[in-house]
Design a protein around this motif. Structure first.
Motif, short mmCIF file in Angstrom:
data_model
loop_
_atom_site.label_atom_id
_atom_site.label_comp_id
_atom_site.label_asym_id
_atom_site.label_seq_id
_atom_site.Cartn_x
_atom_site.Cartn_y
_atom_site.Cartn_z
N SER A 131 -4.46 8.84 5.97
CA SER A 131 -4.49 10.44 4.73
C SER A 131 -3.62 10.23 3.66
CB SER A 131 -4.23 11.50 6.03
OG SER A 131 -3.10 11.55 5.86
N TYR A 132 -3.32 11.17 3.44
CA TYR A 132 -2.93 11.12 2.28
C TYR A 132 -2.47 12.11 2.12
CZ TYR A 132 -4.10 6.28 0.91
OH TYR A 132 -4.66 5.56 0.54
N LEU A 180 1.06 5.44 -6.12
CA LEU A 180 0.01 5.64 -5.51
C LEU A 180 -1.18 3.48 -5.83
CD1 LEU A 180 -1.43 8.69 -7.04
CD2 LEU A 180 -1.02 7.96 -4.44
N TRP A 233 0.02 9.53 6.98
CA TRP A 233 0.26 8.86 5.80
C TRP A 233 0.44 7.72 5.98
CZ3 TRP A 233 4.13 12.94 3.55
CH2 TRP A 233 3.35 14.38 3.22
N SER A 242 1.30 -1.25 0.09
CA SER A 242 0.02 -0.15 0.50
C SER A 242 0.92 1.33 -0.03
CB SER A 242 -1.08 0.36 0.89
OG SER A 242 -0.44 0.40 2.53
N PHE A 243 0.52 2.74 -0.39
CA PHE A 243 1.47 3.57 -0.58
C PHE A 243 1.62 3.68 1.23
CE2 PHE A 243 0.83 7.92 0.94
CZ PHE A 243 2.24 9.07 0.24
N SER A 244 0.76 3.62 2.35
CA SER A 244 1.46 3.81 3.34
C SER A 244 2.76 2.74 3.83
CB SER A 244 0.58 3.54 4.39
OG SER A 244 -0.27 2.67 4.41
N LEU A 288 2.79 15.17 -2.73
CA LEU A 288 3.02 13.25 -3.34
C LEU A 288 4.49 13.50 -4.79
CD1 LEU A 288 1.79 10.61 -3.65
CD2 LEU A 288 0.64 11.25 -5.86
N GLY A 346 -1.77 5.24 6.89
CA GLY A 346 -2.42 4.98 6.31
C GLY A 346 -4.01 5.57 6.35
#
Length: 139
Positions: A40-41, A62, A35, A2-4, A47, A38
């Motif tokens: 918030s982004y 992403l 972040w 995942s992003f996080s 980014l 997970g």
């Protein structure tokens, strides 16, 4: 991944604390923590800054890594095609200008050769896209 998880891995691989990472991005340590949890982004400009800092693409950050190789290949082909497609209007106008007087001089021959190479590349790319679509069962 995942992003996080990616943010955490990139930061720790670079030997940065949350505080030093936050400082480089001009955000709070709590923001970095959110972040990585997970919850918030980052905003788009942050980014992009993360992407530049770690020398990775925003797609990498992403997209989940569960994307298949076929999806990645198709994305790459479509992006390349779109790049050429943006040039097509200019190429069309240039061809009209070259042909307008009915005489093609040496400079125009060189440019025509470049245009033909570009058009061949576009045709090759279209064939690759068709094959990828066929392989994925879409076409």
């Amino acid at each position: 991944m995942s992003f996080s998880e990616k943010i955490y891995a990139l930061r720790t691989q670079a030997g940065m604390s949350q505080a030093s990472f936050a400082e480089k991005l001009q955000v709070s340590r709590q923001t970095v923590s959110k972040w990585e949890l997970g919850t918030s982004y980052p905003e788009i400009e942050k980014l992009l800054a993360i992407s530049n800092l770690f020398h990775v693409t925003t797609d990498y950050l992403l997209k989940d890594q569960s994307d298949s190789q076929e999806d990645v290949k198709m994305d790459r082909l479509v992006l390349q095609f779109l790049g050429y497609a943006q040039d097509m209007d200019g190429i069309s106008k240039e061809l009209v200008n070259i042909m307008r007087d009915g005489i093609i001089d040496d400079e125009e021959k060189v440019r025509m050769n470049d245009i033909v190479k570009t058009l061949n590349e576009v045709a090759r790319m279209i064939e690759e896209i068709k094959l990828a679509l066929r392989d994925s069962g879409i076409f």
